[in-house]
Each structure stands twice: as structure tokens, then as C-alpha cells.
Design a protein around this motif. Structure first.
Motif, PDB file in Angstrom:
ATOM      1  N   CYS A   1       0.857  -1.073  -0.178  1.00  0.00           N
ATOM      2  CA  CYS A   1      -0.230  -0.109   0.676  1.00  0.00           C
ATOM      3  C   CYS A   1       0.950   1.180   0.269  1.00  0.00           C
ATOM      4  O   CYS A   1       0.646   2.219  -0.300  1.00  0.00           O
ATOM      5  CB  CYS A   1      -1.266  -0.285   1.651  1.00  0.00           C
ATOM      6  SG  CYS A   1      -1.830   1.745   1.223  1.00  0.00           S
ATOM      7  N   SER A   2       2.100   1.181   0.723  1.00  0.00           N
ATOM      8  CA  SER A   2       3.040   2.084   0.156  1.00  0.00           C
ATOM      9  C   SER A   2       3.384   2.791  -0.436  1.00  0.00           C
ATOM     10  O   SER A   2       3.581   4.212  -1.623  1.00  0.00           O
ATOM     11  CB  SER A   2       3.746   1.723   1.682  1.00  0.00           C
ATOM     12  OG  SER A   2       5.156   1.051   1.030  1.00  0.00           O
ATOM     13  N   TRP A   3       3.927   1.625  -1.841  1.00  0.00           N
ATOM     14  CA  TRP A   3       4.470   1.974  -3.297  1.00  0.00           C
ATOM     15  C   TRP A   3       2.886   2.347  -3.910  1.00  0.00           C
ATOM     16  O   TRP A   3       3.721   2.974  -4.268  1.00  0.00           O
ATOM     17  CB  TRP A   3       4.581   0.741  -3.899  1.00  0.00           C
ATOM     18  CG  TRP A   3       6.287   0.499  -3.381  1.00  0.00           C
ATOM     19  CD1 TRP A   3       6.495  -0.262  -1.733  1.00  0.00           C
ATOM     20  CD2 TRP A   3       7.423   1.396  -3.687  1.00  0.00           C
ATOM     21  NE1 TRP A   3       7.612  -0.165  -1.350  1.00  0.00           N
ATOM     22  CE2 TRP A   3       8.874   0.448  -2.591  1.00  0.00           C
ATOM     23  CE3 TRP A   3       7.348   1.184  -4.873  1.00  0.00           C
ATOM     24  CZ2 TRP A   3       9.822   1.238  -3.052  1.00  0.00           C
ATOM     25  CZ3 TRP A   3       9.229   2.012  -5.283  1.00  0.00           C
ATOM     26  CH2 TRP A   3       9.466   1.814  -3.960  1.00  0.00           C
ATOM     27  N   GLU A   4       1.668   1.899  -3.432  1.00  0.00           N
ATOM     28  CA  GLU A   4       0.493   2.454  -3.975  1.00  0.00           C
ATOM     29  C   GLU A   4       0.151   4.059  -3.926  1.00  0.00           C
ATOM     30  O   GLU A   4      -0.863   4.589  -4.811  1.00  0.00           O
ATOM     31  CB  GLU A   4      -0.602   1.068  -3.618  1.00  0.00           C
ATOM     32  CG  GLU A   4      -0.214   0.303  -4.444  1.00  0.00           C
ATOM     33  CD  GLU A   4      -1.989  -0.398  -4.761  1.00  0.00           C
ATOM     34  OE1 GLU A   4      -2.551  -0.639  -3.543  1.00  0.00           O
ATOM     35  OE2 GLU A   4      -1.896  -1.395  -5.592  1.00  0.00           O
ATOM     36  N   GLU A   5       0.352   4.080  -2.327  1.00  0.00           N
ATOM     37  CA  GLU A   5      -0.297   5.811  -2.181  1.00  0.00           C
ATOM     38  C   GLU A   5       0.957   6.177  -2.875  1.00  0.00           C
ATOM     39  O   GLU A   5       0.843   7.409  -2.001  1.00  0.00           O
ATOM     40  CB  GLU A   5      -0.570   5.611  -0.998  1.00  0.00           C
ATOM     41  CG  GLU A   5      -1.898   4.448  -0.761  1.00  0.00           C
ATOM     42  CD  GLU A   5      -2.857   5.264  -0.972  1.00  0.00           C
ATOM     43  OE1 GLU A   5      -3.109   6.515  -0.903  1.00  0.00           O
ATOM     44  OE2 GLU A   5      -3.968   4.553  -1.831  1.00  0.00           O
ATOM     45  N   ASP A   6       2.218   5.638  -2.327  1.00  0.00           N
ATOM     46  CA  ASP A   6       3.466   6.611  -3.174  1.00  0.00           C
ATOM     47  C   ASP A   6       3.370   7.561  -1.932  1.00  0.00           C
ATOM     48  O   ASP A   6       4.079   9.070  -1.548  1.00  0.00           O
ATOM     49  CB  ASP A   6       3.323   8.059  -3.799  1.00  0.00           C
ATOM     50  CG  ASP A   6       4.670   8.204  -4.398  1.00  0.00           C
ATOM     51  OD1 ASP A   6       5.870   8.169  -4.200  1.00  0.00           O
ATOM     52  OD2 ASP A   6       4.418   9.471  -4.814  1.00  0.00           O
ATOM     53  N   LEU A   7       3.943   6.133  -0.533  1.00  0.00           N
ATOM     54  CA  LEU A   7       4.641   7.206   0.888  1.00  0.00           C
ATOM     55  C   LEU A   7       5.528   6.429   1.715  1.00  0.00           C
ATOM     56  O   LEU A   7       5.842   4.973   0.942  1.00  0.00           O
ATOM     57  CB  LEU A   7       3.342   7.256   1.623  1.00  0.00           C
ATOM     58  CG  LEU A   7       1.888   8.240   1.810  1.00  0.00           C
ATOM     59  CD1 LEU A   7       0.907   7.143   2.505  1.00  0.00           C
ATOM     60  CD2 LEU A   7       2.032   9.115   1.751  1.00  0.00           C
ATOM     61  N   GLN A   8       6.346   7.011   2.027  1.00  0.00           N
ATOM     62  CA  GLN A   8       7.179   5.893   2.937  1.00  0.00           C
ATOM     63  C   GLN A   8       6.299   5.631   3.822  1.00  0.00           C
ATOM     64  O   GLN A   8       5.554   6.087   4.859  1.00  0.00           O
ATOM     65  CB  GLN A   8       8.722   7.166   3.392  1.00  0.00           C
ATOM     66  CG  GLN A   8       9.016   8.101   2.644  1.00  0.00           C
ATOM     67  CD  GLN A   8       9.841   8.994   3.004  1.00  0.00           C
ATOM     68  OE1 GLN A   8       9.601   9.365   3.970  1.00  0.00           O
ATOM     69  NE2 GLN A   8      10.736  10.032   2.347  1.00  0.00           N
ATOM     70  N   LEU A   9       7.224   4.431   4.345  1.00  0.00           N
ATOM     71  CA  LEU A   9       6.634   3.316   4.960  1.00  0.00           C
ATOM     72  C   LEU A   9       6.191   4.421   6.521  1.00  0.00           C
ATOM     73  O   LEU A   9       5.873   4.025   7.083  1.00  0.00           O
ATOM     74  CB  LEU A   9       7.290   2.572   5.361  1.00  0.00           C
ATOM     75  CG  LEU A   9       6.404   0.992   6.647  1.00  0.00           C
ATOM     76  CD1 LEU A   9       5.828   0.340   4.836  1.00  0.00           C
ATOM     77  CD2 LEU A   9       7.546  -0.006   7.352  1.00  0.00           C
ATOM     78  N   ASP A  10       7.109   4.906   6.864  1.00  0.00           N
ATOM     79  CA  ASP A  10       6.711   5.661   8.274  1.00  0.00           C
ATOM     80  C   ASP A  10       5.738   6.310   8.546  1.00  0.00           C
ATOM     81  O   ASP A  10       5.073   6.636   9.489  1.00  0.00           O
ATOM     82  CB  ASP A  10       8.348   5.879   8.971  1.00  0.00           C
ATOM     83  CG  ASP A  10       9.581   5.576   9.242  1.00  0.00           C
ATOM     84  OD1 ASP A  10       9.060   4.283   9.528  1.00  0.00           O
ATOM     85  OD2 ASP A  10      10.851   6.109   9.123  1.00  0.00           O
ATOM     86  N   GLY A  11       5.552   6.910   7.367  1.00  0.00           N
ATOM     87  CA  GLY A  11       4.627   8.145   7.285  1.00  0.00           C
ATOM     88  C   GLY A  11       2.795   7.415   7.008  1.00  0.00           C
ATOM     89  O   GLY A  11       2.346   7.891   7.344  1.00  0.00           O
TER      90      GLY A  11
END
Length: 527
Positions: free
Chosen positions: A282-292
């Protein structure tokens, strides 16, 4: 002592069996069977190998490495095998070919009277005393010892180092394999007794050679064998349980390992691992760093984005966040990294130290992304065509990043992201004695096979200035635009498969160079 030993050696007195010095004089028979294990040598081993490998000709890369280890002289083994380490260990997820590789190495050695193959049942708690009893029966002609699923032993991490030293010091070559890779990692860190290799990730070149699969199939399976039975939500759940949850649970249960999920049930741990891997995708799909992303999920703040993410993960998969604490997820992430199931890449931008996680098994990436995508399509947030493209792009990035992280051991992997620009992969030379100044290679990864589309997207790398890198980098060595079309040097475009194969060759050349340097240093010490 097992009942089998009592029957097999019924003519020997009980005192002789219990006496260790006498045990070493009793030759190991060609076949020994006990509760949760068996051992073979000679003609029995040859028959077993021929039956197992019937119709299997292609070999994984690590088979040749085992042969090289077995054929080295004793002095060379202590000098070369990962800096004075004398045992060769293989670990990997189920269906990656560990047992097949061991038996192929035995077949190529063509010395069945000198080989002993000991196999343990992974789901049965083994006893190191039983293993030692078997090994004590080896005679001088038994030079090569292959132990399959050795990590099933109780207290494996604490005792195996001392046990193996007893036999390698006598000139034995010991090759070990085990599914529970986290236990292997603990041994490697605590004892430094051997050269351990994880084979969970299979390169495309290796998958193509051993399975004849094309690149599209490789993006779906990552070269894993027998993935057909793990399709769909239930199949994916079973794969995660069989390959990852059992790995963690067995390692923690059999060894003194502290973690926040030690008291969780198998179902709860499976749900936590499933959720952790869904968050990564999901972090790649949402283009977010994992911590964020974790901050967004666990802050408890009501927001549209949080509701969307939780909905995508929870409604389709039936998983809720209320039952899993953030500390559990962070512990699982650390263990998944150690198991080589996940690779961590940091941001090289000096003002942003966030990290990204990538699953190294394309099969898992695809299956999890499809489950999430099904919910997204149902809710109308995206069209199916958009979801398919995004899934394929994530799978391609998983392959490229995993390959460079785990197969190019002399490269350190980062990504770069500032307020304007993001680069999928930045490679730095980790250890190359020929370079006086650290240079960076920028890599942009595209799922398209259209040259103009890839070239236009890759132009963003021109805006990257090494002055803003976190580490001291003197310049940018090359900018590589990867895509599925043919290599076009004029536009700086490189076919993904060409890239993977060329870097594998570069890795081989660097290893040969370091071997030469090490030999030169050894010669200087002799003088």
C-alpha cells in the motif's frame, strides 16, 4: 537414543552405545531412520538421489558454489569461505529448491561413499544430541556431510557453532540448509562459523535458465516453484503461513529470541504478517514512505486518506488494525528484512531520512496488490486498467530493487526524493578498491515498452544534484532509464533484462577482482 538404534545395533551392549568414544568406532550404516529424521550414504543415497532428481536437469546457481566449497583444500576453506568460515549454509523460503540443490550437488560430486545426507522433518522439533550421535559415527572416508532442515533443532542458534567446529576441524565439508532463515541469521551473527546464503530471491537469468519462463511470468511468480496452489485470498494466506509465519514462529519457539509477538497465537501472527506486507504494498501504491503510512494509520486521527487506506486493507482482506500494535509490525518488519523477504532502501536526500520497504518476492507483491486493487476497483476509485498498470510497475520495481540489493553485494541501494523529483533507485559502490571517489548511478524504472514515454519520464533525473545527497558523493557516474523495449544507447534507454544480466556479469568480475586481491595479500604475508 532412538528405538531404531536399539534394533539396528541389538548385538552391542548398552554400555558400548552410551560410550562416546566407542560410538565413534561404530560405522554409520547406509540407511538410518528415526523419529523425524533419516540419514543415507553409499548405494542407498545414490538410489534416493536418482529417484528425487528424475527428470530434473537444470541447476540453481548455488549448486556450483557448493561444489566449489566442497572441492577446496582445508587451508583454502579456512582462508576463503567468507573470511575464515568453514561451513556452507543455505536458507530460503519453501519452493525455492534447497533440497533439490543439495541432492544435485551430491550427484555432481559422484562420490556417494564419501557423502552423507541427513534430512530432518521441519515440523518436528529435532535434537542436536541425535545429530551429534549420527555425526560421531562418520568414518574418515565420509568427507562431505549434507544436513537438510537443520534449523528444526531446539536451541539451534546457541549450540550449532560449537558442534560444527568439531567436524570441520577434522577436514569434513559441512553443507547445511534450513527454511527458518531467521535462525540462520542469528547463527551467522553470533558464531561466524560459515558462509550463509539466502536463495529466496531468484534472479531472472536463473529463473529463465532453470524453468524456461519468460519475463512476464517471472514478474508474476519471481521464479518460485508450485505457486499455482497459492492463488487467491485463501491461497495467499496459506503461502504466508507456510513460508513466513512458520519461519518466524519456529525460530522464536526453538531459540531464545525476544520479540513483541512471542506470545501471539499462530492465527494472530499470520494476521499481523499479512497486514504488515499489505502495508508495504500500500505504501508504494499511495506513494508514501512506510513510516509516514504507519503514522497515518496509527495516529487515530480521522481523515479521508486514513479511512481510504484502512478501508482498502481491511474490507477486502478482513483484517482490522485494532488487534495489531505498531510495535508488533515494526518487529515483524525487522525480521522480514533479516529473512531477505523485505529490502529496506533509504532516501539519499540529505533533508529527508525516510525509508521505503520492498517485498523481494514478486509472487507476494502481485497477489497482495491484486487483493487491494479488487477493492479499489469495486469502490470506483480507479479503473481496472489503471490498477493493472500500477501492479505491474510495482512488481517490476520489486524485481530490479531486489536484484541489485541482494545479488550485487558491492552496491548499496537508495532512492532519492526531494520536493520536486523522485528517482526509483540510486546505486553507490559499497566496496571497490579501485575507486577513490564515490560515484552514484541513478536508475529510473518504467513498465512501458515505448521509448518516447520512458525517455520523457526519465528526464526528471537531470534535476538531481549530488550536492543534496546525504552521503558524500563526488558525482553521478551514469543515468539509466529502464523499460521493457529494446536498448537504445543514444537516448540512454536500457532494456530491463539487459540491465539485470549486465549487472550480474559485473558482479562476477568484481568478485574475481577481490579474489585476486585477497590472494595477493596472502602471498605478501607468506613473504
Amino acid at each position: 537414543m532412538s528405538v531404531f538404534f536399539e534394533n539396528e545395533f541389538k548385538n552391542e551392549s548398552e554400555n558400548e552405545i552410551k560410550n562416546e568414544s566407542e560410538n565413534r568406532c561404530i560405522m554409520l550404516p547406509e540407511e538410518v531412520k528415526g523419529k523425524g529424521y533419516f540419514a543415507l550414504t553409499g548405494s542407498k543415497l545414490k538410489a534416493y538421489v536418482e529417484k528425487w532428481l528424475d527428470g530434473i536437469d537444470e541447476e540453481r546457481d548455488f549448486v556450483e558454489e557448493i561444489l566449489n566449497y566442497c572441492k577446496r583444500s582445508r587451508k583454502t576453506v579456512y582462508r576463503r569461505a567468507a573470511y575464515r568460515k568453514a561451513v556452507y549454509g543455505i536458507t530460503g523460503l519453501p519452493s525455492t529448491g534447497k533440497t533439490t540443490g543439495l541432492l544435485q550437488a551430491i550427484r555432481k560430486l559422484a562420490a556417494y561413499e564419501k557423502c552423507v545426507y541427513i534430512s530432518f522433518d521441519r515440523k518436528t522439533d529435532g535434537d542436536l544430541d541425535t545429530l551429534q550421535q549420527l555425526l560421531d559415527r562418520l568414518n574418515d572416508d565420509h568427507k562431505y556431510v549434507f544436513i537438510d532442515e537443520i534449523t528444526c533443532m531446539k536451541d539451534f542458534t546457541n549450540r550449532i557453532g560449537i558442534l560444527m567446529d568439531q567436524y570441520t576441524s577434522r577436514g569434513k565439508r559441512v553443507v547445511m540448509s534450513g527454511t527458518d532463515s531467521y535462525a540462520f541469521l542469528k547463527v551467522d551473527r553470533c558464531w561466524y562459523i560459515g558462509c550463509f546464503r539466502s536463495i529466496s530471491f531468484m534472479s531472472y537469468e536463473e529463473a529463465r535458465r532453470t524453468t524456461r519462463m519468460d519475463f512476464s511470468s517471472y514478474l508474476m511468480s519471481g521464479g518460485l516453484y508450485g505457486t499455482e496452489k497459492y492463488k487467491g485470498t485463501k491461497g495467499l494466506w496459506n503461502y504466508i503461513k507456510d513460508s513466513i509465519v512458520d519461519n518466524l514462529a519456529f525460530s522464536v519457539r526453538r531459540n531464545p529470541i525476544e520479540c513483541s509477538f512471542a506470545d501471539m497465537s499462530e492465527t494472530e501472527l499470520c494476521q499481523a504478517v499479512f497486514l504488515t506486507m499489505c502495508i508495504i504494498v500500500c505504501s508504494w501504491e499511495e506513494d508514501l514512505q512506510l513510516d509516514g503510512l504507519l503514522d497515518t494509520i496509527f495516529t487515530g486521527e480521522r481523515s479521508t486518506r486514513r479511512s481510504k487506506i484502512i478501508g482498502n486493507l481491511g474490507q477486502e482482506l478482513g483484517i482490522t488494525f485494532k488487534r495489531v500494535e505498531r510495535q508488533v509490525i515494526e518487529d515483524i518488519l525487522r525480521m522480514l528484512e533479516n529473512m531477505k523477504v523485505v529490502v529496506v532502501i533509504g532516501n539519499l536526500y540529505r533533508d529527508n531520512y525516510g525509508t521505503k520497504y520492498m517485498i523481494t518476492v514478486p509472487f507476494l507483491v502481485n497477489q497482495i496488490a491484486w487483493l487491494i486493487a479488487n477493492h479499489v476497483v469495486k469502490t470506483g476509485e480507479k479503473r481496472k486498467e489503471e490498477s493493472v498498470r500500477q501492479i505491474n510497475e510495482i512488481a517490476l520495481k520489486s524485481v530490479v530493487i531486489s536484484h541489485t540489493a541482494y545479488h550485487l553485494w558491492h552496491k548499496t541501494c537508495y532512492y532519492y526524493r526531494d520536493d520536486k523529483t523522485e528517482v526509483d533507485l540510486v546505486l553507490l559502490d559499497q566496496e571497490d578498491l579501485r575507486l577513490e571517489e564515490l560515484q552514484a548511478s541513478l536508475v529510473d524504472i518504467n513498465i512501458t515498452n515505448h521509448a518516447d514515454t520512458a525517455y520523457e519520464k526519465g528526464q526528471r533525473m537531470k534535476e538531481v544534484n549530488p550536492y543534496f545527497f546525504e552521503e558524500l558523493v563526488y558525482g553521478i557516474d551514469e543515468r539509466i532509464i529502464l523499460y521493457l523495449g529494446p536498448t537504445n544507447k543514444k537516448k540512454g534507454l536500457t532494456n530491463v533484462m539487459d540491465f539485470l544480466e549486465s549487472y550480474q556479469q559485473r558482479n562476477i568480475k568484481t568478485e574475481k577482482y577481490l579474489d585476486e586481491m585477497e590472494k595477493m595479500l596472502m602471498d605478501e604475508q607468506k613473504q
